[in-house]
Design a protein around this motif. Structure first.
Motif, short mmCIF file in Angstrom:
data_model
loop_
_atom_site.label_atom_id
_atom_site.label_comp_id
_atom_site.label_asym_id
_atom_site.label_seq_id
_atom_site.Cartn_x
_atom_site.Cartn_y
_atom_site.Cartn_z
N ALA A 42 0.81 -1.22 0.00
CA ALA A 42 0.00 0.00 0.00
C ALA A 42 0.84 1.27 0.00
O ALA A 42 1.96 1.30 0.52
CB ALA A 42 -0.92 0.00 1.22
N ASP A 43 0.26 2.34 -0.56
CA ASP A 43 0.88 3.66 -0.47
C ASP A 43 0.67 4.20 0.95
O ASP A 43 -0.07 3.62 1.74
CB ASP A 43 0.28 4.61 -1.52
N LEU A 44 1.34 5.30 1.26
CA LEU A 44 1.32 5.83 2.63
C LEU A 44 -0.08 6.19 3.12
O LEU A 44 -0.41 5.94 4.28
CB LEU A 44 2.23 7.05 2.74
N VAL A 45 -0.91 6.75 2.26
CA VAL A 45 -2.27 7.12 2.66
C VAL A 45 -3.08 5.86 3.01
O VAL A 45 -3.76 5.81 4.03
CB VAL A 45 -2.98 7.93 1.55
N THR A 46 -2.96 4.85 2.19
CA THR A 46 -3.69 3.61 2.44
C THR A 46 -3.17 2.90 3.68
O THR A 46 -3.95 2.34 4.46
CB THR A 46 -3.62 2.70 1.20
N VAL A 47 -1.86 2.92 3.89
CA VAL A 47 -1.29 2.32 5.10
C VAL A 47 -1.88 2.98 6.34
O VAL A 47 -2.25 2.30 7.30
CB VAL A 47 0.25 2.40 5.11
N GLU A 48 -2.00 4.29 6.31
CA GLU A 48 -2.57 4.99 7.47
C GLU A 48 -4.04 4.65 7.65
O GLU A 48 -4.52 4.56 8.78
CB GLU A 48 -2.35 6.50 7.36
N ARG A 49 -4.75 4.41 6.59
CA ARG A 49 -6.14 3.96 6.70
C ARG A 49 -6.20 2.56 7.30
O ARG A 49 -7.05 2.26 8.14
CB ARG A 49 -6.82 3.98 5.34
N LEU A 50 -5.30 1.69 6.86
CA LEU A 50 -5.25 0.34 7.40
C LEU A 50 -4.85 0.35 8.88
O LEU A 50 -5.29 -0.50 9.66
CB LEU A 50 -4.29 -0.54 6.59
N ARG A 51 -4.03 1.31 9.26
CA ARG A 51 -3.61 1.42 10.66
C ARG A 51 -4.81 1.65 11.58
O ARG A 51 -4.79 1.23 12.75
CB ARG A 51 -2.60 2.55 10.82
N LEU A 52 -5.87 2.31 11.08
CA LEU A 52 -7.06 2.55 11.89
C LEU A 52 -7.69 1.24 12.37
O LEU A 52 -8.16 1.14 13.49
CB LEU A 52 -8.08 3.37 11.12
N GLY A 53 -7.69 0.23 11.52
CA GLY A 53 -8.30 -1.05 11.89
C GLY A 53 -7.31 -2.06 12.43
O GLY A 53 -7.71 -2.96 13.18
N PHE A 54 -6.04 -1.91 12.07
CA PHE A 54 -5.03 -2.91 12.44
C PHE A 54 -3.76 -2.22 12.93
O PHE A 54 -2.69 -2.37 12.35
CB PHE A 54 -4.71 -3.80 11.23
N PRO A 55 -3.88 -1.43 14.01
CA PRO A 55 -2.73 -0.61 14.44
C PRO A 55 -1.49 -1.41 14.81
O PRO A 55 -0.37 -1.02 14.45
CB PRO A 55 -3.28 0.17 15.64
N GLU A 56 -1.66 -2.51 15.50
CA GLU A 56 -0.50 -3.31 15.92
C GLU A 56 0.22 -3.92 14.73
O GLU A 56 1.45 -3.84 14.62
CB GLU A 56 -0.96 -4.41 16.88
N LEU A 57 -0.53 -4.50 13.82
CA LEU A 57 0.07 -5.15 12.66
C LEU A 57 0.78 -4.14 11.76
O LEU A 57 1.91 -4.38 11.31
CB LEU A 57 -0.99 -5.92 11.87
N VAL A 58 0.15 -3.00 11.51
CA VAL A 58 0.78 -1.97 10.69
C VAL A 58 2.06 -1.47 11.34
O VAL A 58 3.10 -1.34 10.69
CB VAL A 58 -0.20 -0.81 10.39
N SER A 59 2.02 -1.20 12.63
CA SER A 59 3.22 -0.72 13.33
C SER A 59 4.35 -1.73 13.26
O SER A 59 5.50 -1.37 13.01
CB SER A 59 2.90 -0.41 14.79
N ALA A 60 4.03 -3.00 13.46
CA ALA A 60 5.06 -4.04 13.42
C ALA A 60 5.64 -4.17 12.02
O ALA A 60 6.85 -4.33 11.84
CB ALA A 60 4.48 -5.37 13.89
N MET A 61 4.78 -4.11 11.01
CA MET A 61 5.27 -4.23 9.64
C MET A 61 6.13 -3.04 9.24
O MET A 61 7.17 -3.21 8.60
CB MET A 61 4.10 -4.42 8.68
N LEU A 62 5.72 -1.85 9.62
CA LEU A 62 6.53 -0.68 9.29
C LEU A 62 7.87 -0.71 10.01
O LEU A 62 8.89 -0.31 9.46
CB LEU A 62 5.77 0.61 9.62
N ALA A 63 7.87 -1.19 11.25
CA ALA A 63 9.13 -1.32 11.99
C ALA A 63 10.06 -2.30 11.28
O ALA A 63 11.24 -2.02 11.09
CB ALA A 63 8.86 -1.77 13.42
N ALA A 64 9.52 -3.44 10.87
CA ALA A 64 10.34 -4.46 10.20
C ALA A 64 10.89 -3.93 8.88
O ALA A 64 12.03 -4.19 8.52
CB ALA A 64 9.52 -5.72 9.96
#
Length: 81
Positions: A42-64
């Motif tokens: 996903a692009d950055l805007v979509t990633v931030e939208r996905l973060r709304l529903g899946f904050p832990e998973l998005v944070s972990a993936m971005l960290a990795a």
């Protein structure tokens, strides 16, 4: 700069490690696997939208993906380091 802002569970750490082919990873179920592919592509805007529903998973993936020590931190959480 760290992109992980939430505590990451051991299970999520295992799944994200698997997604990136790192030691300590465990394959998730099909839904989580598909979601991780979507987050990764996903692009950055979509990633931030996905973060709304899946904050832990998005944070972990971005960290990795983006943090110099992201994989190592996830391995520590997963008990694989």
């Amino acid at each position: 700069m760290s992109t992980t802002t939430l505590p990451v569970t051991r299970e999520t750490a295992h799944h994200v490690l698997w997604h990136y082919g790192a030691p300590g990873g465990l394959q998730p179920g099909r839904g989580t696997e598909t979601l991780m592919v979507a987050i990764d592509a996903a692009d950055l805007v979509t990633v931030e939208r996905l973060r709304l529903g899946f904050p832990e998973l998005v944070s972990a993936m971005l960290a990795a993906k983006n943090d110099m020590d992201g994989i190592a931190r996830l391995q520590q959480i997963a008990g694989a380091a």
